[in-house]
Write a protein that holds these residues in place. Structure first.
Motif, PDB file in Angstrom:
ATOM      1  N   HIS A   1       0.847  -1.201   0.000  1.00 23.93           N
ATOM      2  CA  HIS A   1       0.000   0.000   0.000  1.00 23.93           C
ATOM      3  C   HIS A   1       0.884   1.254   0.000  1.00 23.93           C
ATOM      4  CE1 HIS A   1      -3.622  -2.403   0.812  1.00 23.93           C
ATOM      5  NE2 HIS A   1      -2.846  -3.103   1.604  1.00 23.93           N
ATOM      6  N   PRO A   2       1.610   1.498  -1.088  1.00 26.78           N
ATOM      7  CA  PRO A   2       2.504   2.663  -1.122  1.00 26.78           C
ATOM      8  C   PRO A   2       1.762   3.985  -1.055  1.00 26.78           C
ATOM      9  CG  PRO A   2       2.307   1.673  -3.303  1.00 26.78           C
ATOM     10  CD  PRO A   2       1.636   0.731  -2.350  1.00 26.78           C
ATOM     11  N   ASN A   3       0.502   4.027  -1.527  1.00 25.60           N
ATOM     12  CA  ASN A   3      -0.265   5.264  -1.421  1.00 25.60           C
ATOM     13  C   ASN A   3      -0.503   5.636   0.036  1.00 25.60           C
ATOM     14  OD1 ASN A   3      -1.820   2.906  -1.315  1.00 25.60           O
ATOM     15  ND2 ASN A   3      -3.658   3.900  -2.084  1.00 25.60           N
ATOM     16  N   TYR A   4      -0.674   4.645   0.914  1.00 19.60           N
ATOM     17  CA  TYR A   4      -0.829   4.922   2.346  1.00 19.60           C
ATOM     18  C   TYR A   4       0.472   5.467   2.925  1.00 19.60           C
ATOM     19  CZ  TYR A   4      -5.137   2.086   2.150  1.00 19.60           C
ATOM     20  OH  TYR A   4      -6.374   1.587   1.849  1.00 19.60           O
ATOM     21  N   LEU A   5       1.595   4.936   2.475  1.00 18.82           N
ATOM     22  CA  LEU A   5       2.896   5.430   2.935  1.00 18.82           C
ATOM     23  C   LEU A   5       3.051   6.904   2.572  1.00 18.82           C
ATOM     24  CD1 LEU A   5       5.774   5.063   4.049  1.00 18.82           C
ATOM     25  CD2 LEU A   5       6.454   4.248   1.775  1.00 18.82           C
TER      26      LEU A   5
ATOM     27  N   LEU B   1      -0.947  17.744  20.299  1.00 15.82           N
ATOM     28  CA  LEU B   1      -2.230  18.030  19.642  1.00 15.82           C
ATOM     29  C   LEU B   1      -2.124  18.147  18.120  1.00 15.82           C
ATOM     30  CD1 LEU B   1      -5.280  18.709  20.034  1.00 15.82           C
ATOM     31  CD2 LEU B   1      -4.588  21.102  20.182  1.00 15.82           C
ATOM     32  N   PRO B   2      -1.172  18.897  17.546  1.00 21.81           N
ATOM     33  CA  PRO B   2      -1.115  19.000  16.078  1.00 21.81           C
ATOM     34  C   PRO B   2      -0.815  17.674  15.387  1.00 21.81           C
ATOM     35  CG  PRO B   2       0.227  20.699  17.127  1.00 21.81           C
ATOM     36  CD  PRO B   2      -0.135  19.723  18.178  1.00 21.81           C
ATOM     37  N   TYR B   3      -0.316  16.704  16.152  1.00 19.70           N
ATOM     38  CA  TYR B   3       0.006  15.399  15.572  1.00 19.70           C
ATOM     39  C   TYR B   3      -1.158  14.418  15.696  1.00 19.70           C
ATOM     40  CZ  TYR B   3       4.719  17.216  15.320  1.00 19.70           C
ATOM     41  OH  TYR B   3       5.808  17.992  15.008  1.00 19.70           O
ATOM     42  N   PHE B   4      -2.301  14.919  16.167  1.00 22.38           N
ATOM     43  CA  PHE B   4      -3.474  14.052  16.278  1.00 22.38           C
ATOM     44  C   PHE B   4      -3.833  13.452  14.917  1.00 22.38           C
ATOM     45  CE2 PHE B   4      -8.023  13.598  15.473  1.00 22.38           C
ATOM     46  CZ  PHE B   4      -8.330  12.594  16.380  1.00 22.38           C
ATOM     47  N   TYR B   5      -3.801  14.285  13.864  1.00 24.15           N
ATOM     48  CA  TYR B   5      -4.163  13.785  12.536  1.00 24.15           C
ATOM     49  C   TYR B   5      -3.258  12.628  12.119  1.00 24.15           C
ATOM     50  CZ  TYR B   5      -4.801  13.584   7.482  1.00 24.15           C
ATOM     51  OH  TYR B   5      -5.027  13.145   6.196  1.00 24.15           O
ATOM     52  N   LEU B   6      -1.957  12.767  12.379  1.00 28.85           N
ATOM     53  CA  LEU B   6      -1.013  11.707  12.024  1.00 28.85           C
ATOM     54  C   LEU B   6      -1.326  10.420  12.797  1.00 28.85           C
ATOM     55  CD1 LEU B   6       1.571  10.684  10.638  1.00 28.85           C
ATOM     56  CD2 LEU B   6       2.885  11.709  12.502  1.00 28.85           C
ATOM     57  N   LEU B   7      -1.610  10.545  14.095  1.00 27.46           N
ATOM     58  CA  LEU B   7      -1.925   9.368  14.916  1.00 27.46           C
ATOM     59  C   LEU B   7      -3.232   8.730  14.469  1.00 27.46           C
ATOM     60  CD1 LEU B   7      -1.001  10.880  18.409  1.00 27.46           C
ATOM     61  CD2 LEU B   7       0.376   9.315  17.023  1.00 27.46           C
ATOM     62  N   TYR B   8      -4.242   9.572  14.277  1.00 27.36           N
ATOM     63  CA  TYR B   8      -5.547   9.066  13.841  1.00 27.36           C
ATOM     64  C   TYR B   8      -5.445   8.407  12.469  1.00 27.36           C
ATOM     65  CZ  TYR B   8      -9.637   9.800  10.871  1.00 27.36           C
ATOM     66  OH  TYR B   8     -10.614   9.652   9.909  1.00 27.36           O
ATOM     67  N   PHE B   9      -4.732   9.067  11.560  1.00 23.67           N
ATOM     68  CA  PHE B   9      -4.661   8.564  10.189  1.00 23.67           C
ATOM     69  C   PHE B   9      -3.858   7.265  10.120  1.00 23.67           C
ATOM     70  CE2 PHE B   9      -4.241   9.503   5.498  1.00 23.67           C
ATOM     71  CZ  PHE B   9      -5.613   9.563   5.296  1.00 23.67           C
ATOM     72  N   THR B  10      -2.858   7.124  10.984  1.00 25.53           N
ATOM     73  CA  THR B  10      -2.115   5.872  11.042  1.00 25.53           C
ATOM     74  C   THR B  10      -3.045   4.729  11.445  1.00 25.53           C
ATOM     75  OG1 THR B  10      -0.053   7.016  11.624  1.00 25.53           O
ATOM     76  CG2 THR B  10      -0.193   4.671  12.150  1.00 25.53           C
ATOM     77  N   ALA B  11      -3.848   4.947  12.497  1.00 24.20           N
ATOM     78  CA  ALA B  11      -4.801   3.921  12.935  1.00 24.20           C
ATOM     79  C   ALA B  11      -5.817   3.624  11.840  1.00 24.20           C
ATOM     80  CB  ALA B  11      -5.502   4.378  14.213  1.00 24.20           C
ATOM     81  N   LEU B  12      -6.306   4.676  11.176  1.00 23.44           N
ATOM     82  CA  LEU B  12      -7.302   4.495  10.122  1.00 23.44           C
ATOM     83  C   LEU B  12      -6.733   3.676   8.966  1.00 23.44           C
ATOM     84  CD1 LEU B  12     -10.143   6.196   8.900  1.00 23.44           C
ATOM     85  CD2 LEU B  12      -8.319   6.762   7.320  1.00 23.44           C
ATOM     86  N   LEU B  13      -5.524   4.003   8.537  1.00 21.58           N
ATOM     87  CA  LEU B  13      -4.948   3.320   7.377  1.00 21.58           C
ATOM     88  C   LEU B  13      -4.528   1.888   7.704  1.00 21.58           C
ATOM     89  CD1 LEU B  13      -2.836   6.147   5.677  1.00 21.58           C
ATOM     90  CD2 LEU B  13      -5.103   5.293   5.059  1.00 21.58           C
ATOM     91  N   VAL B  14      -4.068   1.644   8.928  1.00 21.50           N
ATOM     92  CA  VAL B  14      -3.737   0.266   9.314  1.00 21.50           C
ATOM     93  C   VAL B  14      -5.014  -0.576   9.321  1.00 21.50           C
ATOM     94  CG1 VAL B  14      -2.971  -1.173  11.246  1.00 21.50           C
ATOM     95  CG2 VAL B  14      -1.636   0.827  10.578  1.00 21.50           C
ATOM     96  N   HIS B  15      -6.103  -0.012   9.842  1.00 21.39           N
ATOM     97  CA  HIS B  15      -7.380  -0.732   9.846  1.00 21.39           C
ATOM     98  C   HIS B  15      -7.890  -0.938   8.421  1.00 21.39           C
ATOM     99  CE1 HIS B  15     -11.852  -0.962  10.096  1.00 21.39           C
ATOM    100  NE2 HIS B  15     -11.560  -1.803  11.064  1.00 21.39           N
ATOM    101  N   ARG B  16      -7.792   0.092   7.598  1.00 26.69           N
ATOM    102  CA  ARG B  16      -8.245  -0.017   6.208  1.00 26.69           C
ATOM    103  C   ARG B  16      -7.395  -1.031   5.444  1.00 26.69           C
ATOM    104  NH1 ARG B  16     -10.929   3.531   2.110  1.00 26.69           N
ATOM    105  NH2 ARG B  16     -11.750   4.644   3.887  1.00 26.69           N
TER     106      ARG B  16
END
Length: 382
Positions: free
Chosen positions: A312-316, A335-350
């Motif tokens: 999944h290189p597009n996720y990378l 706090l500004p890194y919330f998106y990175l943390l959330y998106f990591t969890a989202l993409l691993v699940h996806r």
């Protein structure tokens, strides 16, 4: 979402701490905010109905038919920018928008709930061929959340396709711009950090709308029903949480020098290069598996280019860009890194969902691909 909005404007700005206070209903509810949200949705719906530069066909459905979709998202972005620009010249107080984020988010959430309920009721009379694979468990709460109908439409207006990219993504850019303008009013000029966040995220949204046709092959469109999960995500979560870095910078200015800014720009450029290159290869392959620019195993699986390095290189690329969006905010707050943390969890699940679907679809060919490309998102790590 409301926690993030409250914490971003507080002094400590603690992501993991309690919010500074709990807002009263009077602070959340505003008929003007509801009217503004409905006007925004109406404007984007009107732009959706304009003549498109192209009309594309979606994936084949259960009944062997294909739906048609207007490809005019980038046109909607440009026209919205022109209208907003004219409005600002005419005295539109766009810089006042950040003060309305709480009631606007509340109104968007209310709209998402009511919209999802109407979608659920509509799905009760939809034919079985129109239903989504996963949103028909018989549990009304679960089905309300995931969505029963795959492609809810009225005439040619496709609600899921419209919401996927238009009001939320363009609204995200508008909120960022309003935050930039308010910072200019407060401090005389926007900070370099604010410019970087606005520029990076505008590039991301512009790219998504320019390559709008690619969304027709995503899991959201071809597999997921349209229920509260996507409606709330598209209409409320995206514009009010993806703009978190710009919100943070308005209330917590961060000095940023040119050398560090150049490094951050390079990180974003690398992420975008991987993201766009991988997605372009995938789209070329899906349109024509025999395209000489890509290679296939059994004409079914893409194994060349970026897709021969990780699954999944597009996720990378997405995650590298997410890091670049957060770095202008410094490293003193999580706090500004919330998106990175959330998106990591989202993409691993996806990615896990992708793996299950590919295994069912490709069988032994998928096992062979996994042996050839062992890493899922990050080479040599995951």
């Amino acid at each position: 979402m409301f926690h993030l909005l409250l914490v971003a404007r507080s002094g400590p700005a603690r992501l993991l701490g309690p919010p500074p206070y709990l807002p009263e209903l009077e602070e959340l509810w505003s008929p003007w905010a509801l009217l503004l949200c409905l006007t925004w949705l109406g404007l984007q719906a009107a732009l959706y109905l304009l003549p498109a530069r192209k009309v594309a066909e979606g994936q084949e459905l259960k009944d062997k038919s294909r739906l048609s979709y207007p490809i005019n998202g980038f046109q909607a972005l440009v026209l919205t920018a022109l209208l907003v620009g004219l409005g600002v010249l005419a005295g539109l107080p766009l810089s006042a928008l950040p003060e309305m984020l709480l009631p606007l988010a509340f109104a968007a959430t209310l709209i998402a709930f009511i919209f999802s309920l109407l979608l659920y009721l509509k799905a009760l009379v939809a034919p079985a061929s129109a239903l989504a694979p996963g949103g028909n468990s018989g549990n009304p709460i679960y089905d309300f959340f995931l969505g029963r109908e795959l492609n809810p439409r009225i005439c040619s207006f496709d609600f899921k396709y419209f919401c996927e990219l238009r009001p939320g993504l363009i609204g995200w850019v508008l909120i960022n711009l309003a935050l930039l303008m308010q910072e200019a009013e407060l401090r005389g000029s926007p900070s370099l950090a604010m410019w970087l966040v606005n520029g990076f995220q505008l590039l991301y949204v512009g790219d998504a709308l320019w390559h709008e046709e690619a969304v027709l092959t995503t899991m959201d469109i071809i597999h997921d029903g349209f229920g509260f999960m996507l409606a709330f995500g598209d209409l409320a979560w995206v514009p009010f949480t993806y703009s978190l870095q710009a919100q943070f910078l308005l209330y917590h200015p961060e000095p940023l020098g040119l050398p560090l800014a150049s490094v951050i720009c390079l990180i974003n450029a690398v992420g975008y290069y991987i993201f766009r290159g991988a997605n372009s290869q995938k789209n070329a392959f899906r349109k024509n598996p025999s395209d000489p620019r890509v290679a296939a195993t059994g004409r079914r699986l893409l194994v060349s280019g970026w897709w021969g390095m990780v699954r999944h290189p597009n996720y990378l690329g997405d995650l590298i860009m997410a890091l670049a969006w957060s770095l202008p905010c410094g490293v003193s707050h999580l706090l500004p890194y919330f998106y990175l943390l959330y998106f990591t969890a989202l993409l691993v699940h996806r990615e896990a969902r992708d793996e299950q679907q590919c295994l069912r679809k490709y069988g032994l060919a998928w096992h062979a691909y996994c042996r050839r490309v062992p890493y899922r998102i990050v080479p040599y790590i995951y």
